[in-house]
Design a protein around this motif. Structure first.
Motif, PDB file in Angstrom:
ATOM      1  N   ASN A   1      29.205 -47.380  62.837  1.00  0.00           N
ATOM      2  CA  ASN A   1      30.328 -46.712  63.416  1.00  0.00           C
ATOM      3  C   ASN A   1      31.260 -46.307  62.013  1.00  0.00           C
ATOM      4  OD1 ASN A   1      30.328 -46.521  66.695  1.00  0.00           O
ATOM      5  ND2 ASN A   1      30.387 -48.814  65.793  1.00  0.00           N
ATOM      6  N   THR A   2      31.830 -44.993  62.230  1.00  0.00           N
ATOM      7  CA  THR A   2      32.853 -44.793  61.236  1.00  0.00           C
ATOM      8  C   THR A   2      34.194 -45.171  61.897  1.00  0.00           C
ATOM      9  OG1 THR A   2      31.612 -42.953  59.742  1.00  0.00           O
ATOM     10  CG2 THR A   2      34.063 -43.017  59.511  1.00  0.00           C
ATOM     11  N   ILE A   3      34.964 -46.160  61.569  1.00  0.00           N
ATOM     12  CA  ILE A   3      36.309 -46.230  61.973  1.00  0.00           C
ATOM     13  C   ILE A   3      37.213 -46.210  60.999  1.00  0.00           C
ATOM     14  CG2 ILE A   3      37.186 -48.363  63.361  1.00  0.00           C
ATOM     15  CD1 ILE A   3      34.527 -49.554  64.029  1.00  0.00           C
ATOM     16  N   SER A   4      38.167 -45.173  61.037  1.00  0.00           N
ATOM     17  CA  SER A   4      39.181 -44.911  60.054  1.00  0.00           C
ATOM     18  C   SER A   4      40.053 -44.182  60.474  1.00  0.00           C
ATOM     19  CB  SER A   4      38.196 -44.141  58.913  1.00  0.00           C
ATOM     20  OG  SER A   4      38.170 -42.928  59.429  1.00  0.00           O
ATOM     21  N   GLY A   5      41.373 -44.614  60.001  1.00  0.00           N
ATOM     22  CA  GLY A   5      42.377 -44.073  60.008  1.00  0.00           C
ATOM     23  C   GLY A   5      43.222 -44.219  61.509  1.00  0.00           C
ATOM     24  N   ASN A   6      42.614 -45.225  61.914  1.00  0.00           N
ATOM     25  CA  ASN A   6      43.402 -46.302  63.135  1.00  0.00           C
ATOM     26  C   ASN A   6      44.680 -47.040  62.562  1.00  0.00           C
ATOM     27  OD1 ASN A   6      41.425 -45.231  65.214  1.00  0.00           O
ATOM     28  ND2 ASN A   6      40.128 -46.259  63.450  1.00  0.00           N
ATOM     29  N   THR A   7      45.671 -47.555  63.392  1.00  0.00           N
ATOM     30  CA  THR A   7      46.410 -48.427  63.093  1.00  0.00           C
ATOM     31  C   THR A   7      45.631 -49.861  62.853  1.00  0.00           C
ATOM     32  OG1 THR A   7      48.268 -47.316  64.330  1.00  0.00           O
ATOM     33  CG2 THR A   7      48.549 -49.410  63.553  1.00  0.00           C
ATOM     34  N   TYR A   8      44.741 -50.311  63.681  1.00  0.00           N
ATOM     35  CA  TYR A   8      43.971 -51.261  63.692  1.00  0.00           C
ATOM     36  C   TYR A   8      42.430 -51.013  63.867  1.00  0.00           C
ATOM     37  CZ  TYR A   8      48.072 -54.144  63.850  1.00  0.00           C
ATOM     38  OH  TYR A   8      49.422 -54.823  63.449  1.00  0.00           O
ATOM     39  N   GLY A   9      41.588 -51.278  63.272  1.00  0.00           N
ATOM     40  CA  GLY A   9      40.288 -50.637  63.155  1.00  0.00           C
ATOM     41  C   GLY A   9      39.440 -51.480  64.326  1.00  0.00           C
ATOM     42  N   VAL A  10      39.244 -52.833  64.309  1.00  0.00           N
ATOM     43  CA  VAL A  10      38.407 -53.452  65.289  1.00  0.00           C
ATOM     44  C   VAL A  10      39.255 -54.967  65.765  1.00  0.00           C
ATOM     45  CG1 VAL A  10      36.200 -54.752  65.278  1.00  0.00           C
ATOM     46  CG2 VAL A  10      36.414 -52.809  63.856  1.00  0.00           C
ATOM     47  N   ASP A  11      39.118 -54.973  66.928  1.00  0.00           N
ATOM     48  CA  ASP A  11      39.807 -56.619  67.564  1.00  0.00           C
ATOM     49  C   ASP A  11      38.409 -57.265  68.196  1.00  0.00           C
ATOM     50  OD1 ASP A  11      40.940 -58.316  68.951  1.00  0.00           O
ATOM     51  OD2 ASP A  11      41.829 -56.980  70.483  1.00  0.00           O
ATOM     52  N   PHE A  12      38.031 -58.277  67.533  1.00  0.00           N
ATOM     53  CA  PHE A  12      37.202 -59.202  68.001  1.00  0.00           C
ATOM     54  C   PHE A  12      37.437 -59.814  69.276  1.00  0.00           C
ATOM     55  CE2 PHE A  12      33.981 -60.092  64.235  1.00  0.00           C
ATOM     56  CZ  PHE A  12      33.928 -58.849  63.981  1.00  0.00           C
ATOM     57  N   GLY A  13      38.562 -59.872  69.616  1.00  0.00           N
ATOM     58  CA  GLY A  13      39.137 -60.846  70.759  1.00  0.00           C
ATOM     59  C   GLY A  13      38.510 -62.306  70.903  1.00  0.00           C
ATOM     60  N   PRO A  14      38.156 -62.596  72.047  1.00  0.00           N
ATOM     61  CA  PRO A  14      37.688 -64.248  72.046  1.00  0.00           C
ATOM     62  C   PRO A  14      36.347 -64.114  72.136  1.00  0.00           C
ATOM     63  CG  PRO A  14      38.560 -63.351  74.281  1.00  0.00           C
ATOM     64  CD  PRO A  14      38.800 -62.357  73.192  1.00  0.00           C
ATOM     65  N   GLY A  15      35.503 -63.154  71.836  1.00  0.00           N
ATOM     66  CA  GLY A  15      34.062 -63.127  71.735  1.00  0.00           C
ATOM     67  C   GLY A  15      33.654 -63.166  70.429  1.00  0.00           C
ATOM     68  N   GLU A  16      32.306 -62.727  70.193  1.00  0.00           N
ATOM     69  CA  GLU A  16      31.766 -62.834  68.935  1.00  0.00           C
ATOM     70  C   GLU A  16      30.811 -61.340  68.932  1.00  0.00           C
ATOM     71  OE1 GLU A  16      28.688 -65.218  66.157  1.00  0.00           O
ATOM     72  OE2 GLU A  16      29.379 -66.234  68.087  1.00  0.00           O
ATOM     73  N   PRO A  17      31.357 -60.377  68.655  1.00  0.00           N
ATOM     74  CA  PRO A  17      30.880 -58.930  68.707  1.00  0.00           C
ATOM     75  C   PRO A  17      29.641 -59.176  67.341  1.00  0.00           C
ATOM     76  CG  PRO A  17      33.079 -58.524  68.768  1.00  0.00           C
ATOM     77  CD  PRO A  17      32.835 -59.966  68.466  1.00  0.00           C
ATOM     78  N   VAL A  18      28.477 -58.502  67.865  1.00  0.00           N
ATOM     79  CA  VAL A  18      27.475 -58.149  66.745  1.00  0.00           C
ATOM     80  C   VAL A  18      28.108 -56.944  65.923  1.00  0.00           C
ATOM     81  CG1 VAL A  18      25.319 -57.267  66.143  1.00  0.00           C
ATOM     82  CG2 VAL A  18      25.639 -58.876  68.228  1.00  0.00           C
ATOM     83  N   TYR A  19      28.403 -57.118  64.908  1.00  0.00           N
ATOM     84  CA  TYR A  19      29.151 -56.355  63.880  1.00  0.00           C
ATOM     85  C   TYR A  19      28.541 -55.954  62.681  1.00  0.00           C
ATOM     86  CZ  TYR A  19      33.114 -54.252  61.547  1.00  0.00           C
ATOM     87  OH  TYR A  19      34.095 -53.673  60.799  1.00  0.00           O
ATOM     88  N   ALA A  20      27.925 -54.787  62.279  1.00  0.00           N
ATOM     89  CA  ALA A  20      27.145 -54.433  61.258  1.00  0.00           C
ATOM     90  C   ALA A  20      27.104 -52.899  60.933  1.00  0.00           C
ATOM     91  CB  ALA A  20      25.752 -54.885  61.508  1.00  0.00           C
ATOM     92  N   GLY A  21      27.100 -52.935  59.656  1.00  0.00           N
ATOM     93  CA  GLY A  21      26.759 -51.374  59.175  1.00  0.00           C
ATOM     94  C   GLY A  21      28.041 -50.351  59.319  1.00  0.00           C
ATOM     95  N   ASN A  22      29.192 -50.743  59.910  1.00  0.00           N
ATOM     96  CA  ASN A  22      30.451 -49.986  59.956  1.00  0.00           C
ATOM     97  C   ASN A  22      30.983 -49.566  58.851  1.00  0.00           C
ATOM     98  OD1 ASN A  22      30.377 -49.916  63.171  1.00  0.00           O
ATOM     99  ND2 ASN A  22      30.493 -52.211  62.668  1.00  0.00           N
ATOM    100  N   THR A  23      31.460 -48.461  58.553  1.00  0.00           N
ATOM    101  CA  THR A  23      32.511 -47.914  57.620  1.00  0.00           C
ATOM    102  C   THR A  23      33.960 -48.053  58.002  1.00  0.00           C
ATOM    103  OG1 THR A  23      30.676 -46.420  56.777  1.00  0.00           O
ATOM    104  CG2 THR A  23      33.062 -46.057  56.154  1.00  0.00           C
TER     105      THR A  23
END
Length: 277
Positions: free
Chosen positions: A151-173
């Motif tokens: 994903n392109t995750i840009s211009g947000n106040t906060y980009g990503v919140d993992f919370g109490p889990g473990e997301p599979v997180y890869a290839g994001n801008t």
């Protein structure tokens, strides 16, 4: 001027939205706007979304649509739903553009100007979207392993919140006002590993590692804390740090480690900025 009141435009919550009890449908090439009024449906559930998915389990396809100006949600899907949302623009919603209580696939969409872009409580896939200009880009609120990739995750106040889990997180801008991976607290529901993605983790609410659960932190990871936050270790906190690549726990204002992650210019931490482990 269909209601004869002179020049006017709609307003969020002017109507409720579409409520799907049968997911064996396709919503396509449609514009939905100015809805999201709070109301309880026939099963006693709130359906304050432009598109609400409940009823029997299944996969509603939403494609090539524009959803905008909801007072609350753009799309809200209950836990037994697995919607396929693609090639759609969802913008300017007062709450989340998309909230999935269960699974589903969100791909190739433009999601902008909302309180939260995508909010996940189950195991869903978020892939190849442009998620921009929201307060929060993608928030994982559950304890599972959703996929957030490419994903392109840009211009947000906060980009990503993992919370109490473990997301599979890869290839994001990723390029956002606060250059962190947010962890909005809670209690781990599974063993979790924090890898080094080149950004600090920010503990914004207290995090608990319960008995029989392990949080593993990989070498070189920086963990920052907002004021008065802590990690409570009732299970196992395993650090895979080395002499050359230490794990650092520090204040959200400490630019020495992890850089200027909160975007306030040059700053250093101060005693009592956070609580401790």
């Amino acid at each position: 001027d269909s209601n004869g009141d002179g020049v006017s435009s709609g307003a969020a919550a002017d109507w409720r939205g579409l409520s799907y009890g049968n997911p064996a449908n396709v919503l396509h090439d449609a514009v939905l706007r100015y809805g999201g009024r709070y109301s309880l449906n026939g099963t006693g559930q709130a359906d304050d979304a432009l598109v609400y998915l409940g009823g029997s389990a299944g996969t509603l396809e939403v494609r090539d649509c524009v959803l905008e100006y909801s007072s609350d949600f753009g799309i809200y899907a209950e836990a037994n739903q697995t919607p396929w949302i693609h090639n759609t623009t969802i913008r300017n919603c007062g709450n989340s553009a998309v909230r999935l209580q269960g699974g589903g696939t969100i791909e190739n969409n433009t999601i902008t100007g909302n309180s939260t872009g995508v909010e996940l409580y189950g195991v869903a896939t978020v892939e190849a979207n442009a998620i921009t200009g929201n307060s929060y880009g993608v928030r994982n609120r559950g304890t599972g392993n959703p996929t957030i990739q490419n994903n392109t995750i840009s211009g947000n106040t906060y980009g990503v919140d993992f919370g109490p889990g473990e997301p599979v997180y890869a290839g994001n801008t990723v390029s956002n006002a606060n250059r962190v991976i947010m962890v909005d607290g809670g209690t781990l529901g599974q063993n979790v590993t924090w890898a080094d993605y080149g950004m600090p983790y920010l503990i914004s609410s207290d995090l608990t590692i319960p008995a029989s659960r392990t949080l593993t932190i990989q070498p070189g990871v920086v963990v920052k804390f907002n004021g008065n936050r802590t990690i409570s270790v009732n299970g196992t906190l395993q650090l895979n740090s080395t002499a050359a690549q230490k794990v650092v726990f520090t204040s959200y204002r400490d630019d020495q480690y992890g850089g200027d992650s909160n975007g306030d210019g040059v700053s250093s931490g101060a005693a009592a900025d956070w609580r401790g482990l």
